[in-house]
Design a protein around this motif. Structure first.
Motif, short mmCIF file in Angstrom:
data_model
loop_
_atom_site.label_atom_id
_atom_site.label_comp_id
_atom_site.label_asym_id
_atom_site.label_seq_id
_atom_site.Cartn_x
_atom_site.Cartn_y
_atom_site.Cartn_z
N ASN A 41 60.61 0.43 99.12
CA ASN A 41 61.12 1.29 98.04
C ASN A 41 60.13 2.38 97.63
O ASN A 41 60.49 3.33 96.95
CB ASN A 41 61.50 0.44 96.83
N LEU A 42 58.86 2.23 98.04
CA LEU A 42 57.88 3.27 97.72
C LEU A 42 57.57 4.14 98.94
O LEU A 42 56.63 4.92 98.92
CB LEU A 42 56.59 2.63 97.19
N GLY A 43 58.37 3.95 100.00
CA GLY A 43 58.18 4.77 101.19
C GLY A 43 56.97 4.37 102.02
O GLY A 43 56.39 5.19 102.72
N ARG A 44 56.59 3.09 101.94
CA ARG A 44 55.47 2.63 102.75
C ARG A 44 55.99 1.96 104.01
O ARG A 44 57.04 1.30 103.99
CB ARG A 44 54.60 1.65 101.95
N ASP A 45 55.29 2.14 105.12
CA ASP A 45 55.73 1.59 106.40
C ASP A 45 55.57 0.07 106.38
O ASP A 45 54.47 -0.44 106.21
CB ASP A 45 54.90 2.22 107.52
N LEU A 46 56.68 -0.65 106.58
CA LEU A 46 56.64 -2.11 106.47
C LEU A 46 55.82 -2.76 107.57
O LEU A 46 55.07 -3.70 107.33
CB LEU A 46 58.06 -2.68 106.49
N LEU A 47 55.97 -2.24 108.81
CA LEU A 47 55.20 -2.82 109.92
C LEU A 47 53.70 -2.78 109.62
O LEU A 47 53.00 -3.78 109.79
CB LEU A 47 55.51 -2.07 111.22
N SER A 48 53.24 -1.66 109.11
CA SER A 48 51.81 -1.53 108.81
C SER A 48 51.41 -2.51 107.71
O SER A 48 50.34 -3.12 107.76
CB SER A 48 51.48 -0.12 108.36
N ARG A 49 52.26 -2.65 106.72
CA ARG A 49 51.94 -3.58 105.63
C ARG A 49 51.92 -5.02 106.12
O ARG A 49 51.08 -5.82 105.70
CB ARG A 49 52.95 -3.43 104.48
N ILE A 50 52.84 -5.35 107.02
CA ILE A 50 52.86 -6.72 107.55
C ILE A 50 51.62 -6.96 108.41
O ILE A 50 51.01 -8.03 108.35
CB ILE A 50 54.17 -6.97 108.32
N ILE A 51 51.23 -5.96 109.19
CA ILE A 51 50.03 -6.11 110.03
C ILE A 51 48.80 -6.33 109.15
O ILE A 51 47.99 -7.22 109.40
CB ILE A 51 49.85 -4.87 110.94
N GLU B 95 49.92 3.86 101.85
CA GLU B 95 50.35 5.25 101.71
C GLU B 95 51.87 5.37 101.56
O GLU B 95 52.63 4.84 102.36
CB GLU B 95 49.91 6.05 102.96
N SER B 96 52.29 6.03 100.48
CA SER B 96 53.71 6.33 100.33
C SER B 96 54.00 7.60 101.09
O SER B 96 53.47 8.66 100.77
CB SER B 96 54.07 6.52 98.86
N ILE B 97 54.86 7.48 102.10
CA ILE B 97 55.19 8.66 102.88
C ILE B 97 56.31 9.39 102.15
O ILE B 97 57.34 8.79 101.82
CB ILE B 97 55.64 8.25 104.30
N SER B 98 56.11 10.68 101.88
CA SER B 98 57.11 11.38 101.07
C SER B 98 58.42 11.52 101.84
O SER B 98 58.44 11.78 103.03
CB SER B 98 56.59 12.76 100.63
N GLY B 99 59.52 11.29 101.13
CA GLY B 99 60.84 11.39 101.73
C GLY B 99 61.17 10.25 102.68
O GLY B 99 62.08 10.35 103.49
N ALA B 100 60.42 9.14 102.58
CA ALA B 100 60.66 8.04 103.51
C ALA B 100 61.00 6.75 102.77
O ALA B 100 60.69 5.67 103.22
CB ALA B 100 59.45 7.83 104.41
N ARG B 101 61.64 6.86 101.60
CA ARG B 101 61.95 5.65 100.85
C ARG B 101 63.12 4.90 101.49
O ARG B 101 64.11 5.52 101.88
CB ARG B 101 62.31 6.01 99.40
#
Lengths: 314, 301
Positions: free
Chosen positions: B85-95, B65-71
């Motif tokens: 760069n697309l506003g996605r939470d890195l911790l969640s992606r790493i998990i 999920e790209s969170i708006s305004g969170a790039r």
């Protein structure tokens, strides 16, 4: 020994034939052959069977192989789908970059690995040993694409420094060239030296336990003389055997670091060829990688005999 | 009869089970004290498994999920590892990336080891021309460094996570089978094999029930090596754009291609995914070393 060397040299031929067969077959089992891809890309649409005839794909498999392998023996490795030039041109252009990178990286590996491996063994179970071993385990754990990324990102963030982007050959501009090469060489050298250091350490420990070392020490020779004159020479024998693994590491290391550091070497060429589905180029490059690796292993086997006169091969 | 058995079981269960459990725990504690690094490695691998299994519970955001305004947000309380760069939470992606690494490690590692075991067993046990033919093919395959072989395979199969898994497993077979063949050859010389033979056991039975259990030590070591090698290989190939494709949250993908342009402005995008890979590989390395020391003291280095 001569007999062994001769036999080992003869033995390389079946391996080379096997190697070429594998590369050949691999490119022939592409799902829905290469012609479909070329026709898709080609602006001047030719008929599929014409193209197949032109590429020789309509002939039986063994004939295709014979044609290809006799071409290879004459130095004709095929024509690139992408540039329409002989694939050997691409290799000639990129090989010097990869060779330079591998040469600097192996120097880094040797310069780091040997002294610290010896230190670690001679000072076994002291703080020196622990530090050396921890660093080597850490170096083995950091994949080279991550290390490569870090050495680009960190100086860029901290000091706004990036290595020069456009490649300059060493004979044109040695300074810029070395600025481009030292970082990637360090990255490849780091993991290579970690393996080499562990090997040096365990070989050295093994030798230090031998009776003749005890004898030498009992004779009253200094520790230094014993380590450098008696132990080192004998402990280098098993270390030579990791050279083969080192070459494998260098080859794969160059593939990855060339992509990161934007160096136009064989590795980059291969990755680009895969992305462009340039099968003749992929085929040639993979064949060359296999050839280099095979020859390196041959060199290891032969040097083993020379270095260790106790080993006799009938 | 039934009730008396029941009663014996009831009586026996607590008195037997407890000390056994405790002694196993104690044995593990002793091992952990003797091999602290190995225990740390085991801990890290356990962490990988737990994170991978519980990913949906642990991840604060949807990894896609790209969170708006969170790039490109730097690490903060709401995004402990920042955003990309697309506003996605890195911790969640790493998990979620742990799932891909674990899956590849287990599947490709197991497939490669199993393939190597099968080939090595057939080659070593059959001997003769079968052995000769198989070993010449293995020779030719071993003429390529592992990653190059995988690279060539991916080039023919096409880039995808599934093909990377196949390529890694196939790439592992030559080396694995060579080691196992050696172990099979020496196990074949043992008296129990001759005994089984004399008793009239068929060849396949001897191979599977008498030889396989006796080559388990190298198989386990190779499997642990294969697990680690597969994880590195997947990350490397994905990094080169030949494995998992974006937006899949593979750790290799997160360090590759389009995200590289943003890394000097957002170094956390480079640091955290790589740190995750390094920690896992470190765990596998030290665990593998300890395992090798315990299972096969002759290989100690």
């Amino acid at each position: 020994m001569q007999v062994y060397v001769f036999r080992r040299l003869l033995n390389i031929f079946p391996t080379l034939i096997g190697l070429s067969l594998i590369v050949f077959l691999m490119m022939r089992v592409i799902p829905g052959d290469a012609t479909a891809l070329i026709l898709e890309e080609s602006p001047t649409a030719v008929r599929k069977d014409e193209l197949r005839a032109e590429l020789g794909l309509d002939k039986p498999l063994w004939e295709q192989y014979t044609l290809w392998i006799t071409g290879v023996a004459r130095g004709d490795l095929g024509t690139s789908f992408w540039t329409n030039r002989p694939v050997t041109e691409g290799i000639q252009r990129t090989l010097p970059v990869t060779v330079e990178l591998a040469a600097i990286a192996s120097m880094v590996a040797l310069v780091v690995a040997l002294p610290f491996g010896i230190l670690s063994a001679v000072k076994q179970d002291t703080i020196w040993d622990y530090v050396c071993r921890s660093i080597s385990i850490a170096a083995l754990s950091v994949p080279n694409f991550y290390l490569g990324t870090l050495v680009i990102v960190i100086p860029a963030v901290l000091w706004k420094w990036v290595p020069p982007v456009t490649y300059r050959p060493i004979w044109e501009d040695p300074l810029t060239n070395l600025q481009q090469f030292w970082l990637p060489a360090l990255v490849i050298g780091a993991s290579a030296s970690a393996t080499l250091m562990r090997m040096t350490r365990s070989a050295m420990l093994e030798v230090m336990r031998q009776d003749y070392i005890r004898t030498a020490l009992a004779k009253g020779l200094t520790h230094r003389t014993v380590v450098l004159r008696h132990a080192l020479k004998n402990s280098l024998i098993p270390v030579v055997t990791v050279f083969g693994a080192l070459v494998a590491g260098l080859l794969t290391g160059t593939v990855i670091t060339e992509s990161i550091f934007n160096l136009p070497g064989m590795g980059r060429l291969t990755i680009d060829a895969i992305a462009q589905r340039d099968y003749p180029q992929i085929q040639a490059n993979v064949l060359l990688f296999g050839l280099i690796y095979t020859l390196a292993n041959l060199a290891v086997d032969l040097s083993y005999v020379v270095l260790n006169p106790r080993i006799r091969y009938g | 009869m039934a009730s008396s058995l029941q009663r014996v079981d009831d009586l026996a269960a607590p008195s037997l089970a407890k000390p056994r459990g405790r002694s196993r725990l104690r044995r593990m504690m002793v091992l952990a004290r003797r091999k602290p690094l190995g225990a740390l490695g085991a801990g890290l691998m356990l962490l990988l498994v737990v994170v991978a299994l519980l990913a949906p519970l642990l991840a604060p955001y949807d990894p896609y999920e790209s969170i708006s305004g969170a790039r490109l947000l730097s690490p903060s309380l709401s995004h402990p590892m920042g955003t990309d760069n697309l506003g996605r939470d890195l911790l969640s992606r790493i998990i979620y990336g742990a799932r891909i690494s674990l899956m590849i490690g287990v599947l490709a590692g197991a497939l490669g080891t199993l393939g190597g075991l099968t080939v090595g067993l057939i080659s070593g046990y059959a001997g003769g021309w079968v052995d000769n033919v198989i070993q010449r093919v293995v020779d030719s395959l071993m003429a390529f460094p592992g990653l190059i072989l995988a690279l060539a395979l991916v080039a023919t199969l096409g880039p995808s996570l599934r093909n990377v898994m196949i390529a890694i497993a196939v790439g592992a077979i030559p080396n694995t089978s060579r080691v196992i063949r050696g172990a099979v050859l020496s196990a074949k010389q043992e008296d129990y094999v001759s005994a089984a033979h004399a008793l009239g056991a068929p060849g396949w039975r001897i191979a599977i029930f008498h030889i396989v259990p006796n080559v388990m030590a190298p198989v386990l070591i190779l499997a642990s090596v294969g697990f680690g090698v597969s994880i590195i290989a997947e990350a490397s190939l994905s990094f080169l754009g030949l494995g998992a494709q974006p937006p899949t949250p593979s750790w290799g993908v997160m360090l590759s291609g389009p995200s590289r342009r943003f890394m000097t402005d957002a170094p956390w995008m480079a640091i955290f995914p790589g740190l995750a890979i390094s920690l896992v590989i470190f765990g596998i390395n030290v665990f593998g070393d300890a395992l090798r020391d315990i299972l096969d003291p002759r290989l100690r280095g």
